[in-house]
Design a protein around this motif. Sequence first.
Motif, short mmCIF file in Angstrom:
data_model
loop_
_atom_site.label_atom_id
_atom_site.label_comp_id
_atom_site.label_asym_id
_atom_site.label_seq_id
_atom_site.Cartn_x
_atom_site.Cartn_y
_atom_site.Cartn_z
N VAL A 170 6.31 4.30 1.07
CA VAL A 170 6.07 5.64 1.59
C VAL A 170 6.78 6.69 0.75
O VAL A 170 7.96 6.56 0.41
CB VAL A 170 6.56 5.75 3.06
N PHE A 171 6.03 7.74 0.44
CA PHE A 171 6.56 8.92 -0.24
C PHE A 171 6.37 10.09 0.70
O PHE A 171 5.33 10.18 1.36
CB PHE A 171 5.81 9.18 -1.55
N THR A 172 7.35 10.97 0.79
CA THR A 172 7.24 12.10 1.71
C THR A 172 7.60 13.39 0.99
O THR A 172 8.36 13.38 0.01
CB THR A 172 8.18 11.94 2.92
N ASP A 173 7.06 14.47 1.50
CA ASP A 173 7.42 15.78 1.00
C ASP A 173 7.23 16.82 2.09
O ASP A 173 6.31 16.71 2.90
CB ASP A 173 6.63 16.15 -0.25
N LEU A 174 8.09 17.83 2.05
CA LEU A 174 8.06 18.91 3.04
C LEU A 174 7.12 20.05 2.67
O LEU A 174 6.91 20.93 3.48
CB LEU A 174 9.48 19.48 3.24
N SER A 175 6.59 20.06 1.45
CA SER A 175 5.70 21.15 1.05
C SER A 175 4.53 20.63 0.22
O SER A 175 4.65 19.64 -0.49
CB SER A 175 6.48 22.20 0.25
N ILE A 202 -8.24 11.49 -7.63
CA ILE A 202 -7.56 11.17 -6.38
C ILE A 202 -8.45 11.51 -5.19
O ILE A 202 -8.62 10.70 -4.27
CB ILE A 202 -6.19 11.88 -6.28
N VAL A 203 -9.04 12.70 -5.22
CA VAL A 203 -9.92 13.10 -4.11
C VAL A 203 -11.11 12.15 -4.00
O VAL A 203 -11.57 11.84 -2.91
CB VAL A 203 -10.39 14.56 -4.30
N GLU A 204 -11.58 11.65 -5.13
CA GLU A 204 -12.72 10.73 -5.12
C GLU A 204 -12.37 9.35 -4.60
O GLU A 204 -13.18 8.69 -3.97
CB GLU A 204 -13.28 10.61 -6.55
N ASN A 205 -11.14 8.89 -4.84
CA ASN A 205 -10.78 7.50 -4.53
C ASN A 205 -9.78 7.31 -3.39
O ASN A 205 -9.64 6.20 -2.90
CB ASN A 205 -10.20 6.83 -5.78
N VAL A 206 -9.08 8.35 -3.01
CA VAL A 206 -8.02 8.21 -2.01
C VAL A 206 -8.37 9.04 -0.77
O VAL A 206 -8.60 10.24 -0.89
CB VAL A 206 -6.66 8.70 -2.59
N PRO A 207 -8.40 8.42 0.39
CA PRO A 207 -8.65 9.21 1.59
C PRO A 207 -7.51 10.20 1.83
O PRO A 207 -6.34 9.83 1.80
CB PRO A 207 -8.69 8.17 2.71
N LYS A 228 0.86 -1.18 0.00
CA LYS A 228 0.00 0.00 0.00
C LYS A 228 0.90 1.23 0.00
O LYS A 228 1.92 1.28 0.68
CB LYS A 228 -0.92 0.01 1.22
N ARG A 229 0.49 2.23 -0.78
CA ARG A 229 1.29 3.46 -0.93
C ARG A 229 0.69 4.57 -0.08
O ARG A 229 -0.51 4.83 -0.13
CB ARG A 229 1.29 3.92 -2.38
N VAL A 230 1.57 5.26 0.66
CA VAL A 230 1.14 6.38 1.50
C VAL A 230 2.02 7.58 1.16
O VAL A 230 3.25 7.47 1.13
CB VAL A 230 1.26 6.04 3.00
N LEU A 231 1.37 8.71 0.91
CA LEU A 231 2.08 9.98 0.74
C LEU A 231 1.90 10.77 2.03
O LEU A 231 0.76 10.99 2.47
CB LEU A 231 1.51 10.76 -0.45
N VAL A 232 3.02 11.17 2.64
CA VAL A 232 2.99 11.97 3.87
C VAL A 232 3.55 13.34 3.53
O VAL A 232 4.67 13.45 3.02
CB VAL A 232 3.80 11.32 5.00
N ILE A 289 4.05 9.57 -9.38
CA ILE A 289 3.93 8.23 -8.78
C ILE A 289 2.56 7.63 -9.12
O ILE A 289 1.65 8.34 -9.53
CB ILE A 289 4.11 8.28 -7.25
N ALA A 290 2.45 6.33 -8.93
CA ALA A 290 1.14 5.68 -9.06
C ALA A 290 0.25 6.20 -7.94
O ALA A 290 0.73 6.63 -6.89
CB ALA A 290 1.30 4.17 -8.97
N GLN A 291 -1.04 6.15 -8.17
CA GLN A 291 -1.99 6.68 -7.18
C GLN A 291 -1.75 6.06 -5.81
O GLN A 291 -1.71 4.85 -5.68
CB GLN A 291 -3.41 6.41 -7.64
N PRO A 292 -1.61 6.91 -4.79
CA PRO A 292 -1.43 6.35 -3.44
C PRO A 292 -2.74 5.79 -2.90
O PRO A 292 -3.81 6.03 -3.45
CB PRO A 292 -0.98 7.58 -2.63
#
Length: 173
Positions: free
Chosen positions: A47-52, A94-99, A21-25, A63-66
């Motif tokens: 896990v993918f992360t970003d500061l902004s 994304i807004v429709e399918n990804v929490p 499972k992919r998570v963007l933080v 990336i593929a949809q998280p």
Amino acid sequence: MEKPEQQHITGTLESAPTRKKRVLVVDDSADLLSLSKTVLEIDDYEVFTDLSGKDALVVLAEIAQPDLILLDMRMEDMSGPEFLLVLEETRPEIVENVPVVFITGMDKIPASKAAGFINKPFDMDTFLAAVHRFIEIGTNRIRSNLKMSEDAKLIHLACLPRIGDRHGEEQKI
């Protein structure tokens, strides 16, 4: 005339390999990003992360949809609600399918299309339980989108349990 032999392929869904499972933080705290990434990777997430927020929008295009987006409410370049509005305009699927879940020290969050929130500070067990639950909500949302009419889908999504709903009421895990 002889019929050619037919090849039978058997298998079950259980034997098919599953992807992580992919998570963007997204958080402007490097320490929180590092801790979240470590904890989630130990629990076998990609896990993918970003500061902004602005940079995270670029990452989402690459990336593929998280399966889940964890988003700080207050960042220097863009607030969590601002990020969510831009995401809705540019990537509505994304807004429709990804929490999208806010991470915040606040007791309530403003009305938005966020699936809920996780309160800071949090212990790791509570954090992981919330991540599991929100990903389950997203999985159910995708299944519902495939099977339900538009009217039924709205009713179903309104009834899904949340860890913290958009009005500040928390569900016990």
